[in-house]
Scaffold this active site. Structure first.
Site, PDB file in Angstrom:
ATOM      1  N   THR A   1       1.992  -0.739  -2.015  1.00 50.64           N
ATOM      2  CA  THR A   1       2.611  -0.249  -0.782  1.00 50.64           C
ATOM      3  C   THR A   1       4.037   0.226  -0.963  1.00 50.64           C
ATOM      4  O   THR A   1       4.512   1.060  -0.215  1.00 50.64           O
ATOM      5  CB  THR A   1       2.607  -1.347   0.290  1.00 50.64           C
ATOM      6  OG1 THR A   1       2.913  -2.563  -0.346  1.00 50.64           O
ATOM      7  CG2 THR A   1       1.286  -1.433   0.978  1.00 50.64           C
TER       8      THR A   1
ATOM      9  N   THR B   1       1.105  -5.986  -4.872  1.00 45.40           N
ATOM     10  CA  THR B   1       1.523  -7.385  -5.025  1.00 45.40           C
ATOM     11  C   THR B   1       0.379  -8.328  -5.385  1.00 45.40           C
ATOM     12  O   THR B   1       0.625  -9.378  -5.956  1.00 45.40           O
ATOM     13  CB  THR B   1       2.184  -7.901  -3.736  1.00 45.40           C
ATOM     14  OG1 THR B   1       1.295  -7.699  -2.647  1.00 45.40           O
ATOM     15  CG2 THR B   1       3.496  -7.201  -3.491  1.00 45.40           C
ATOM     16  N   ASP B   2      -0.858  -7.957  -5.064  1.00 47.06           N
ATOM     17  CA  ASP B   2      -1.950  -8.926  -5.230  1.00 47.06           C
ATOM     18  C   ASP B   2      -2.015  -9.499  -6.640  1.00 47.06           C
ATOM     19  O   ASP B   2      -2.159 -10.697  -6.824  1.00 47.06           O
ATOM     20  CB  ASP B   2      -3.305  -8.264  -4.897  1.00 47.06           C
ATOM     21  CG  ASP B   2      -3.589  -8.318  -3.416  1.00 47.06           C
ATOM     22  OD1 ASP B   2      -2.656  -8.649  -2.657  1.00 47.06           O
ATOM     23  OD2 ASP B   2      -4.735  -8.039  -3.019  1.00 47.06           O
TER      24      ASP B   2
ATOM     25  N   LYS C   1       1.883 -15.383  -6.780  1.00 45.97           N
ATOM     26  CA  LYS C   1       1.820 -15.033  -5.352  1.00 45.97           C
ATOM     27  C   LYS C   1       1.224 -16.225  -4.618  1.00 45.97           C
ATOM     28  O   LYS C   1       0.075 -16.597  -4.871  1.00 45.97           O
ATOM     29  CB  LYS C   1       0.948 -13.784  -5.143  1.00 45.97           C
ATOM     30  CG  LYS C   1       1.016 -13.260  -3.718  1.00 45.97           C
ATOM     31  CD  LYS C   1       0.206 -11.977  -3.519  1.00 45.97           C
ATOM     32  CE  LYS C   1       0.482 -11.407  -2.136  1.00 45.97           C
ATOM     33  NZ  LYS C   1      -0.275 -10.190  -1.851  1.00 45.97           N
TER      34      LYS C   1
END
Lengths: 601, 438
Positions: free
Chosen positions: B97, B173-174, B251
């Site tokens: 993103t 980010t995952d 994360k």
């Protein structure tokens, strides 16, 4: 009917719905305690059609920190923009559908939630989630039909509680409460008509019994424009009675601005003025002006702006006590200053002396026909504020504005928002509205305003019917009368008895609908008299147990043998008996006993 | 996509997405711009954007008519050839993103990593540094694998040959913590900082965390830190970012902007963009532009990461023999069911694990508790695992770091003995010798 001075006027009504939040399961109530505060920035982003929204950019210039107060009991990750929306509150959607049906609107086949950009900080995400549920429809009024443009379901914003230079503080508890937004067409004929329509929409909403009541749960925005004027959106009109005056004042303001523009044209002031400013802090080194002194002591600067040929213009009144200078001041305030001082004001009021005025003019190289504006603020903010003033002066037209209502006046908030502010909310799938759902709502829904009014008028006298229609107990009244209770008794209890108790200082907010229903059920069983209902309501704020109340305050109804005995002892004198047992005996029952006796005799 | 009937109707009326159209449904009339059909919802509903900016869906049922009002005017795009300036920091785009733009007309997401676009979106960059930009690929991080890590590694290798101050990699980010751990093994002793960053709120919203993350990353890339790091929000305010060690970060939340946490160690740097300060919180290797990096980009792509759970089927473990190496996320101190007490209801997978090891498939333990250190000496089943040759005793790595390390070690090592030895040796902070109390 002919419209007044070709006024164009429409309303936007926002009403909170009586259900949990729109996209999470937090309750839609006020929070009690703040446990955390979060500090955020907001960026300007491009919209769907790639024009950066004007309002968004405008707010960015202010480069503000946004502080959010978090109420853990009524806020979750969603309010602080830390997770995607859960699912759409279907009850909220049903309420809006019901209202749309009542307003004869065309319901869309598929609801698409949008992100409407708001960069004033009132939404942590930087946008408000909103969807059109229906278009079209109308409201009947004394001056003809007023059309409905759109009916939307959207999220309530968070409430601003403090605004300082470079920092705004909001409370998050109300963020996400479902709102219905009803926008009318520009068909409103005159200022009084606006009030009538606002009142009527309010009633249409309340009659459903599914909207929140109380202060701040409904807000009216008014759109006003006059020929050669500009469309102005006035936000947050609180009191319905002030709406006509608010609109009249806006018409007057625009008319006077028109005159002022003509005047400027006459003195051939239609070129763009340049940005001529000077740091005049030094001039005030030994000033007697208290507030300038304080500002300088706080390390702020005093800046002056020259406005060529504007001597006398800034002092022109647009409304009583509202001068053109006041308008400029409102623009300056958006840069973060508290206000401006201008040369058409009585400067003695601020203890600014002639020598200082002379020096200011000297440093601006002013001529006699020029005006000046002063601000006190940190340098960058002062310059920004003066630039805002210049921008406003250089608009040789009436600007499109969003203004904030304050009683019957309004103040500039920001330029009006364009449509560039919308883009799809991809986290919420489109929702289909099928005929089954609509039929279910049609079958279940209440009667709507007109029918409710008619049925109230059948049951009660005009006066009480009117009161009941506006009453917050309307739904309870409908429920109790549907269960067969005497409408007059119910209406009197809800509208008169409770009001009397409140005036006596009883906290009637503590009395729940369920408790009132319970009292009526017990009354039907013949346990106490009509007159005792008020007393039981009084004591029900202390204990909900009716048996205890009846026992403690001796409120049981006297009937049968005991009643006969009392009649005998008082020789059948009804007046005498009622004097002694006002709360315990129904006079009708004495009469019927006496009648029976007479028959037997 | 719209239904076949709608598509036919649109072709017949010569209507395309973006055209202004008039819809008539019974007695109702709507006009607006025809929008593309979102993935979800009713494919028989036409979506139009009304003049007020709202989208609505209108069903094409009985008495339905459609007419074109206005053709979409093509927006003239002047393709300016960008004059590239040479910058101190190279920004490599890998999607996610942070470096993407939504094309609202079609709903497509495309990379927006050009120098010009970045500088126009984030003019604050100029106050920090000068940049070069290059998009490697633009993918959701959930779709990345060892092949992509290798490509990123190669691009970094190219950059390290140039005279630059640091590298920033924009990434979904995952799986950013997998990539950061893998790069940590592949590129050791980098002369300049290599910082991965991303966004938890997409860049198309006002509240996006991308700006602070990107600007803080650039500050980190200019600092004297010189490892592989992940730079993201340190808390829910938009004020501070942390740089985490690539092998230590994970994360830890599905959506919060401070989802990235250092596990078992403190983060390395605290970046305060608004006050322009970079504070060190933990030890790190310092920048040395003359240092030669050790680069080994070979990875084994056939490694499994298995989550141990109560009642796990031994047959499932047996079937893992298709992998070249296995990482287990075990319970507690590093356990799997071994039926240590011979209970009639328990099922052991010890034999199956032993079978894997015997057929030369290394089995590596990691903790599903995420926090804490493995210890295979404490309980019976731990000792049993250790005895049959399960790797990882006393390691304090995350399952993801153990996984990427096994990918890397098996990329260049075949002998079980050597594999075990390399796995249990610390290279880039993936195994620490002290369990600090945080």
């Amino acid at each position: 009917m002919k419209k007044e001075s070709n006024l164009k006027c429409g309303l936007e009504i926002h009403q909170r719905l009586d259900t949990h939040k729109l996209f999470c399961n937090c309750p839609s109530i006020e929070g009690n305690e703040v446990n955390k505060k979060y500090k955020r920035k907001l960026n300007v982003v491009k919209s769907e059609i790639s024009e950066v929204d004007k309002t968004a950019q405008f707010e960015k210039q202010k480069n503000t920190d946004y502080i959010y107060e978090f109420y853990p009991e009524v806020c979750c990750e969603l309010e602080i923009d830390e997770c995607p929306p859960l699912k759409l509150n279907q009850e909220a959607l049903d309420i809006v559908l019901e209202i749309a049906l009542n307003l004869n609107s065309n319901i869309v086949d598929e609801v698409h939630f949008m992100r409407k950009q708001v960069i004033d900080g009132s939404n942590t995400s930087g946008f408000q989630r909103t969807a059109i549920i229906a278009t079209g429809g109308y409201i009947e009024s004394s001056k003809g039909k007023v059309s409905i443009e759109t009916i939307c379901l959207e999220e309530e914003s968070s409430g601003i509680i403090k605004k300082e230079i470079g920092q705004s503080t909001f409370r998050l508890d109300r963020l996400g409460i479902p709102l219905i937004e009803i926008s009318t067409g520009p068909d409103i004929i005159d200022p009084e008509h606006a009030q009538e329509i606002a009142k009527k929409i309010g009633m249409i909403l309340r009659v459903t019994g599914k909207v929140q009541r109380g202060l701040g749960t409904i807000r009216q925005d008014v759109n006003v424009s006059i020929p050669e004027g500009a469309r102005v959106e006035i936000k947050g009109a609180q009191e319905l009675d002030l709406i006509p005056k608010l609109i009249e004042n806006e018409i007057k303001r625009q008319e006077n601005l028109k005159k002022l523009l003509d005047k400027l044209k006459n003195i051939q002031l239609n070129e763009q003025l340049g940005f001529c400013t000077a740091d005049v802090t030094e001039i005030f080194e030994e000033t007697e002006s208290k507030f300038i002194k304080t500002a300088i002591n706080n390390g702020e600067k005093i800046f002056a702006l020259k406005l060529e040929k504007h001597n006398g213009i800034l002092g022109i009144e647009l409304l009583p006590n509202i001068r053109y200078g006041t308008e400029l001041s409102q623009y300056a305030k958006t840069a973060g200053v508290k206000g401006i001082i201008h040369s058409d004001e009585n400067l003695e009021k601020y203890k600014i002396n002639d020598e200082e005025i002379f020096q200011i003019k000297l440093s601006l190289d002013s001529k006699k026909e020029d005006a000046f504006v002063l601000v006190a603020a940190p340098e960058q903010i002062a310059i920004n504020a003066l630039y805002k003033v210049l921008e406003r002066v250089n608009m040789h037209f009436i600007p499109l504005e969003t203004r904030r209502a304050d009683k019957d006046l309004s103040y500039f908030m920001r330029p009006i928002a364009g449509k560039a502010r919308m883009y799809p909310e991809t986290d919420i799938p489109p929702q289909i509205i099928d005929t089954d759902r609509l039929n279910k709502i049609k079958n279940k829904k209440g009667k709507g305003l007109e029918d409710t009014q008619a049925s109230l008028e059948k049951m009660l006298n005009m006066d009480l019917a009117k009161k009941m229609l506006k009453s917050k107990y309307l739904q309870l009244f409908i429920k109790l009368t549907e269960e067969g209770y005497d409408p007059l008794l119910v209406a009197n209890t809800l509208e008169q008895t409770l009001t009397e108790l409140r005036r006596e200082g009883v906290n009637i907010e503590k009395i729940t609908d369920n408790q009132i229903i319970k009292i009526f059920t017990e009354y039907k069983k013949g346990r106490f008299t009509k007159k005792a209902i008020g007393e039981i309501l009084r004591y029900t704020t202390e204990t909900e147990d009716i048996d205890t109340i009846l026992k403690t305050y001796e409120l049981n109804k006297i009937t049968g043998k005991n009643l006969e005995k009392i009649i005998e002892n008082n020789h059948g004198n009804i007046g005498e008996i009622m004097k002694k047992y006002r709360l315990n005996i129904e006079p009708e029952e004495i009469q019927s006993i006496l009648k029976n006796k007479n028959k037997k005799l | 996509m719209y239904s076949k009937e709608i598509q036919k109707m649109l072709i017949k009326e010569k209507i395309e997405i973006g055209d202004k159209i008039l819809l008539k449904q019974n007695n109702k009339e709507y006009s607006g711009v025809l929008m593309p059909r979102p993935e979800l919802g009713d494919e028989n509903c036409l979506v139009i954007k009304l003049d007020n900016g709202y989208n609505i869906g209108i069903k094409t049922t009985d008495n339905f008519k459609i007419k074109i009002l206005e053709k979409l005017k093509p927006i003239k795009k002047t393709v300016e050839k960008e004059k590239l300036e040479k910058g101190d920091i190279t920004i490599l785009g890998c999607g996610g993103t942070i470096s993407s733009k939504v094309e609202y007309k079609t709903g497509a997401v495309y990379p927006a990593i050009s120098q010009k676009e970045l500088l126009s979106n984030f003019p604050e960059i100029k106050d920090i540094t000068t940049i070069n930009t290059r998009s490697i690929f633009s993918l959701l991080s959930g779709d990345l694998n060892q092949k992509h890590w290798k490509i990123i590694g190669e691009e970094i290798e190219k950059e390290l040959k140039k005279d630059i101050e640091g590298i920033v990699i924009s990434h979904g980010t995952d799986t950013m913590h997998y990539t950061s751990a893998a790069l940590s093994f592949m590129i050791q002793e980098s002369p300049v900082p290599i910082i991965l960053t991303g966004a938890q709120r997409s860049s198309d919203r006002g509240s996006s965390d991308s700006k602070l993350n990107l600007l803080s990353s650039l500050m980190a890339a200019k600092s004297d830190f010189s490892e592989i790091g992940v730079c993201m929000h340190s808390n829910l305010n938009d004020n501070l970012c942390y740089v985490h060690k690539g092998t230590r970060v994970r994360k830890m939340h599905t959506s919060r902007r401070d989802a990235f946490k250092s596990i078992n160690q403190l983060p390395i740097l605290r970046i305060d963009y608004y006050n322009k300060t970079v504070d060190s919180v933990n030890k790190y290797i310092k920048k040395d532009k003359n240092r030669k990096p050790k680069i080994n980009l070979k990875l084994n792509e056939n490694i499994g990461l298995i989550y141990i759970h109560p009642g796990i089927n031994p047959k499932f473990i047996e079937k893992l023999s298709d992998y070249d190496g296995i990482v287990l996320a075990g319970t507690g101190l590093g356990h799997v069911p071994t039926n240590a007490f011979n209970d009639k209801n328990s099922k052991s997978i010890l034999k199956e694990i032993q079978g894997l090891i015997k057929s030369n498939i290394p089995v590596v333990m990691s903790p599903q508790t995420l926090y804490g250190r493995l210890n295979l000496n404490t309980y019976t089943y731990g000792r049993q695992l250790k005895q049959i040759g399960v790797i990882g005793h006393l390691c304090d790595w995350t399952p993801e770091t153990a996984f990427t390390k096994l990918c890397w070690v098996l990329g260049h090592e075949k002998k079980m003995e050597k594999i075990k030895q390399e796995m249990e040796t610390n290279f880039v902070g993936e195994i620490t010798d002290r369990s600090v109390v945080l």
